[in-house]
Write a protein that holds these residues in place. Structure first.
Motif, short mmCIF file in Angstrom:
data_model
loop_
_atom_site.label_atom_id
_atom_site.label_comp_id
_atom_site.label_asym_id
_atom_site.label_seq_id
_atom_site.Cartn_x
_atom_site.Cartn_y
_atom_site.Cartn_z
N THR A 66 0.83 -1.21 0.00
CA THR A 66 0.00 0.00 0.00
C THR A 66 0.86 1.26 0.00
OG1 THR A 66 -1.78 -1.16 1.13
CG2 THR A 66 -1.78 1.25 1.28
N SER A 67 1.90 1.26 0.80
CA SER A 67 2.79 2.42 0.90
C SER A 67 3.52 2.69 -0.42
CB SER A 67 3.80 2.19 2.02
OG SER A 67 4.73 3.22 2.08
N ILE A 68 4.07 1.65 -1.00
CA ILE A 68 4.81 1.80 -2.27
C ILE A 68 3.85 2.22 -3.38
CG2 ILE A 68 6.21 0.62 -4.01
CD1 ILE A 68 7.23 -1.20 -1.67
N TYR A 69 2.68 1.61 -3.43
CA TYR A 69 1.67 1.99 -4.42
C TYR A 69 1.32 3.48 -4.28
CZ TYR A 69 -2.64 2.30 -7.02
OH TYR A 69 -3.60 2.69 -7.91
N SER A 70 1.11 3.91 -3.05
CA SER A 70 0.77 5.31 -2.80
C SER A 70 1.88 6.25 -3.21
CB SER A 70 0.43 5.52 -1.31
OG SER A 70 -0.72 4.80 -0.97
N TYR A 71 3.14 5.86 -2.95
CA TYR A 71 4.27 6.69 -3.37
C TYR A 71 4.20 6.92 -4.89
CZ TYR A 71 8.67 8.30 -5.02
OH TYR A 71 9.61 9.04 -5.69
N PHE A 72 4.09 5.84 -5.65
CA PHE A 72 4.08 5.97 -7.11
C PHE A 72 2.88 6.79 -7.59
CE2 PHE A 72 6.93 2.14 -7.07
CZ PHE A 72 8.03 2.79 -7.63
N ALA A 73 1.73 6.61 -6.96
CA ALA A 73 0.54 7.38 -7.35
C ALA A 73 0.75 8.88 -7.11
CB ALA A 73 -0.69 6.88 -6.59
N ARG A 74 1.36 9.23 -5.98
CA ARG A 74 1.60 10.64 -5.65
C ARG A 74 2.67 11.27 -6.53
NH1 ARG A 74 2.06 8.57 -0.58
NH2 ARG A 74 4.28 9.04 -0.53
N HIS A 75 3.65 10.48 -6.92
CA HIS A 75 4.82 11.06 -7.58
C HIS A 75 4.90 10.83 -9.09
CE1 HIS A 75 6.71 12.62 -3.98
NE2 HIS A 75 6.18 11.57 -3.37
N ALA A 76 3.88 10.26 -9.67
CA ALA A 76 3.88 10.08 -11.14
C ALA A 76 4.04 11.41 -11.84
CB ALA A 76 2.61 9.37 -11.58
N VAL A 77 3.50 12.46 -11.26
CA VAL A 77 3.60 13.80 -11.84
C VAL A 77 5.06 14.27 -11.96
CG1 VAL A 77 3.32 15.00 -9.63
CG2 VAL A 77 2.61 16.12 -11.74
N ASP A 78 5.93 13.75 -11.12
CA ASP A 78 7.35 14.14 -11.15
C ASP A 78 8.00 13.83 -12.49
OD1 ASP A 78 6.93 14.82 -8.51
OD2 ASP A 78 8.16 13.20 -7.68
N GLN A 79 7.45 12.85 -13.20
CA GLN A 79 8.03 12.48 -14.49
C GLN A 79 7.96 13.60 -15.52
OE1 GLN A 79 5.88 8.87 -15.39
NE2 GLN A 79 7.38 7.64 -14.31
N ARG A 80 7.09 14.56 -15.29
CA ARG A 80 6.98 15.69 -16.21
C ARG A 80 7.93 16.82 -15.86
NH1 ARG A 80 1.07 14.68 -15.61
NH2 ARG A 80 1.05 16.43 -14.19
N GLY A 81 8.68 16.64 -14.78
CA GLY A 81 9.58 17.68 -14.31
C GLY A 81 10.85 17.78 -15.15
N ARG A 82 11.50 18.90 -15.00
CA ARG A 82 12.75 19.17 -15.71
C ARG A 82 13.83 18.17 -15.30
NH1 ARG A 82 16.32 24.62 -15.19
NH2 ARG A 82 17.84 24.04 -16.76
N ASP A 83 14.59 17.73 -16.28
CA ASP A 83 15.72 16.82 -16.07
C ASP A 83 15.32 15.48 -15.46
OD1 ASP A 83 17.64 18.54 -17.15
OD2 ASP A 83 17.98 19.53 -15.23
N TRP A 84 14.09 15.03 -15.74
CA TRP A 84 13.60 13.78 -15.15
C TRP A 84 14.64 12.67 -15.27
CZ3 TRP A 84 10.69 11.42 -11.86
CH2 TRP A 84 10.48 10.05 -11.98
N SER A 85 15.10 12.39 -16.46
CA SER A 85 16.08 11.31 -16.59
C SER A 85 17.33 11.77 -17.33
CB SER A 85 15.45 10.10 -17.28
OG SER A 85 14.97 10.45 -18.56
N ASN A 86 17.70 13.00 -17.10
CA ASN A 86 18.94 13.53 -17.64
C ASN A 86 20.09 12.66 -17.15
OD1 ASN A 86 21.41 15.01 -17.75
ND2 ASN A 86 20.26 16.91 -17.98
N ARG A 87 20.82 12.06 -18.06
CA ARG A 87 21.86 11.09 -17.67
C ARG A 87 23.00 11.70 -16.86
NH1 ARG A 87 21.13 6.09 -19.95
NH2 ARG A 87 19.81 6.04 -21.81
N THR A 88 23.30 12.97 -17.09
CA THR A 88 24.40 13.58 -16.37
C THR A 88 23.96 14.33 -15.11
OG1 THR A 88 24.30 15.55 -17.77
CG2 THR A 88 25.85 13.81 -18.42
N ARG A 89 22.71 14.75 -15.09
CA ARG A 89 22.19 15.49 -13.92
C ARG A 89 20.70 15.19 -13.72
NH1 ARG A 89 23.11 19.39 -10.34
NH2 ARG A 89 21.61 21.06 -10.08
#
Length: 114
Positions: free
Chosen positions: A59-82
């Motif tokens: 439940t805790s891990i599921y809730s984390y992912f549900a709350r933070h899915a929006v973070d994927q739209r943030g700047r430098d989400w998967s920038n390899r160097t930063r």
């Protein structure tokens, strides 16, 4: 609370891809000095150790992912160097593999509970 018998210890054991994402998250956090909280670090350590998760953990891990899915739209989400702090935290919780694994476990628990 007793864990639901619908899931075996094997089901509850984080897959290798989840453990690897957690390891990567800890390494990124060390390298960049950011990303995640103490709770996320402890979660990563448990996932890396491939310790079976409880119903409460699911439940805790599921809730984390549900709350933070929006973070994927943030700047430098998967920038390899930063990579962003959000990306690093996401890895601490098992990354995309962790989200997919937990989504499946949660669905099975909900189904078993009716």
């Amino acid at each position: 609370m007793i864990d639901h018998p619908a899931l075996s210890d094997d089901d509850r054991t984080p897959p290798d891809a989840v453990a690897e994402a957690a390891r990567r998250g800890l390494a990124l956090r060390e390298t960049h000095g950011r990303g995640g909280t103490g709770v996320g670090v402890r979660r990563a350590e448990g996932l890396m150790a491939q310790a079976p998760v409880s119903d409460r953990d699911i439940t805790s891990i599921y809730s984390y992912f549900a709350r933070h899915a929006v973070d994927q739209r943030g700047r430098d989400w998967s920038n390899r160097t930063r990579p962003s702090a959000g990306y690093i935290a996401w890895q601490l919780w098992g990354g995309d593999a962790g989200r997919d694994w937990i989504d499946g476990l949660r669905a099975r628990l909900r189904e078993a509970r009716g």
